[in-house]
Write an enzyme that holds these catalytic residues in place. Structure first.
Site, short mmCIF file in Angstrom:
data_model
loop_
_atom_site.label_atom_id
_atom_site.label_comp_id
_atom_site.label_asym_id
_atom_site.label_seq_id
_atom_site.Cartn_x
_atom_site.Cartn_y
_atom_site.Cartn_z
N ARG A 160 40.68 -41.49 -73.24
CA ARG A 160 40.24 -40.32 -74.01
C ARG A 160 40.06 -40.60 -75.50
O ARG A 160 39.03 -40.21 -76.08
CB ARG A 160 41.20 -39.14 -73.82
N ASP A 214 44.24 -33.82 -71.47
CA ASP A 214 43.00 -34.40 -71.97
C ASP A 214 42.43 -33.65 -73.17
O ASP A 214 41.90 -34.25 -74.10
CB ASP A 214 41.97 -34.49 -70.84
N SER A 217 40.76 -33.50 -58.33
CA SER A 217 40.29 -33.76 -59.68
C SER A 217 40.47 -35.26 -59.91
O SER A 217 41.59 -35.75 -59.91
CB SER A 217 41.11 -32.95 -60.68
N ASP A 247 30.84 -28.78 -64.26
CA ASP A 247 31.45 -28.08 -65.41
C ASP A 247 30.67 -28.32 -66.69
O ASP A 247 30.33 -27.38 -67.42
CB ASP A 247 32.89 -28.54 -65.66
N1 ARG Z 1 47.71 -36.85 -65.44
C1 ARG Z 1 47.01 -37.94 -65.99
C2 ARG Z 1 47.04 -37.88 -67.50
O1 ARG Z 1 47.35 -36.87 -68.05
C3 ARG Z 1 45.59 -38.01 -65.46
C4 ARG Z 1 44.68 -36.94 -65.94
C5 ARG Z 1 43.37 -37.03 -65.26
N2 ARG Z 1 42.41 -36.16 -65.86
C6 ARG Z 1 41.54 -35.45 -65.17
N3 ARG Z 1 40.73 -34.70 -65.85
N4 ARG Z 1 41.49 -35.45 -63.86
O2 ARG Z 1 46.76 -38.86 -68.14
#
Ligand code: ARG
Length: 398
Positions: A92, A121, A173, A12
């Site tokens: 993040r 994110d 993911s 990506d």
């Molecule tokens: N659902 C979790 C959160 O919002 C994990 C997110 C994981 N992110 C990803 N890009 N796979 O913190």
């Protein structure tokens, strides 16, 4: 225009380099943050250059991630919706901070990231970025470009000569850092489907964990983890050590359905080996050392704190104010907790502290030699009952 792109080396963000360059007629500077994902970031840096970035910064943020994000959340007892230790939510803002430092140094007016428009994110990156530079321009390619699937990205990459690794099917993911590995998507999208055994990367199947348990002690100073089995360790080293021990014994898996900030429910599976031990051990030391009402106050605020962190408001006046309170009540939380790791469980087996409020002379079932006068309890209860008795009498008279 110069754009700093949060770059992972994956498909990506590689496509994003080429797409951003064309669409915005911009110079692209890559930014790779090392938060302990265990990937070869030097290879990612080279790939960014090959793909068309003018330069690419690699920043080792492992210690600051654990010291400034993971440990404060442990002191706060922050767990989202009862199950999620916030591994991605805490990383993040850390990455955003590192990226904005680079943006300032590079004199860039824009940043870009590879998060989709559906998740949390994007919110965490962007709220963090605005905190450090309120006039930064933010570009989220996933919210702009017309690619709808992974195969469309692969086709674009082929047409533009973007190097793509052997396109092994990406079944999930995955987001990985020192605190956790998270899995979403693929077969996990059915919340009733058990996660496949071969999916897990850093904890052994509890059913296949060693028959011999492992005891581990974790030392805290003012609520902050400082040692494992008596050996002082820096933040990243400490969490790494606990990850290894807990992972070997299958500790730290969680399978949850959670509420994303954008309004949808999503199913995620997490491995948080060391973090699970830290939360448990922290509470054990706090149980000895934290004043009852201070703890109760902190516990009512833990949910609020976790929600703020989850929703991307790490850098906010409210999280900073909460942190001050949390850190103040952690002042006496110094001591050690011992855990036994065995086939997926971490059982508390002892706790001690030089600042313990536990007084055996007061609590004992044996002769307390006047440390506590049982007669006091009668009046204590009668006064607490006063309003209840008044209410009951009025109700009876009606
Ligand atoms: N659902 C979790 C959160 O919002 C994990 C997110 C994981 N992110 C990803 N890009 N796979 O913190």
């Amino acid at each position: 225009m110069k754009i700093i792109l949060a770059y992972s080396g994956g498909l990506d963000t590689s496509v994003a380099i080429v797409w951003l360059k064309e669409k915005y007629d911009a110079e692209i500077v890559g930014f790779c943050s090392d938060v302990g994902q265990g990937e070869d970031l030097e290879a990612a840096r080279k790939k960014a250059l090959r793909t068309g970035a003018v330069s690419c910064h690699v920043l080792d943020q492992r210690d600051e991630f654990v010291r400034d994000f993971v440990f404060p959340a442990v002191r706060a007892g922050a767990v989202y919706e009862g199950e999620y230790y916030l591994g991605t939510a805490l990383a993040r803002p850390c990455i955003a901070r590192g990226m904005m430092e680079v943006a300032a140094r590079e004199g860039a007016t824009a940043i870009a990231h590879g998060s989709t428009g559906k998740g949390n994110d994007q919110i965490r990156f962007e709220l963090g970025a605005y905190w450090f530079n309120p006039s930064i321009k933010i570009i989220a390619p996933w919210r702009e470009w017309d690619f709808k699937s992974r195969s469309e990205l692969i086709a674009f990459a082929a047409a533009k000569n973007i190097p793509v690794e052997a396109t092994a099917d990406k079944p999930y993911s995955i987001d990985r850092n020192l605190l956790h590995t998270s899995y979403e998507g693929g077969v996990l999208e059915d919340p009733d489907a058990e996660p496949p055994a071969e999916m897990f990367q850093r904890t052994v199947d509890p059913r296949r964990a060693p028959e011999i348990p492992r005891e581990v002690s974790i030392g805290f100073e003012k609520g902050t983890p400082v040692s494992v089995d008596g050996a002082a360790l820096g933040p990243a080293a400490l969490l790494t050590e606990l990850n290894t021990l807990a992972g070997e014994h299958g500790v730290g898996r969680a399978d949850v359905v959670e509420d994303r900030f954008v309004g949808m429910k999503s199913r995620g599976v997490y491995e948080t080996p060391g973090g699970t031990l830290l939360h448990k051990a922290h509470r054990a030391v706090a149980s000895l050392t934290m004043d009852r009402e201070a703890m109760r106050l902190r516990d009512t605020l833990s949910v609020e704190y976790a929600t703020l962190a989850y929703r991307g408001f790490w850098f906010s006046p409210e999280r900073e104010a909460l942190q001050k309170l949390v850190d103040a009540v952690n002042e006496p939380v110094t001591g050690t907790a011992r855990l036994r790791l065995y086939k997926g469980s971490a059982t508390l087996i002892g706790r001690s502290s030089p600042r313990s409020l536990y007084r055996n002379d007061i609590v004992t079932f044996e002769d307390d030699r006047g440390a506590y006068d049982q007669k006091d309890a009668g009046g204590f209860i009668r006064l607490h009952a006063l309003r209840l008795r008044t209410g009951a009498m009025v109700a009876k008279a009606k």
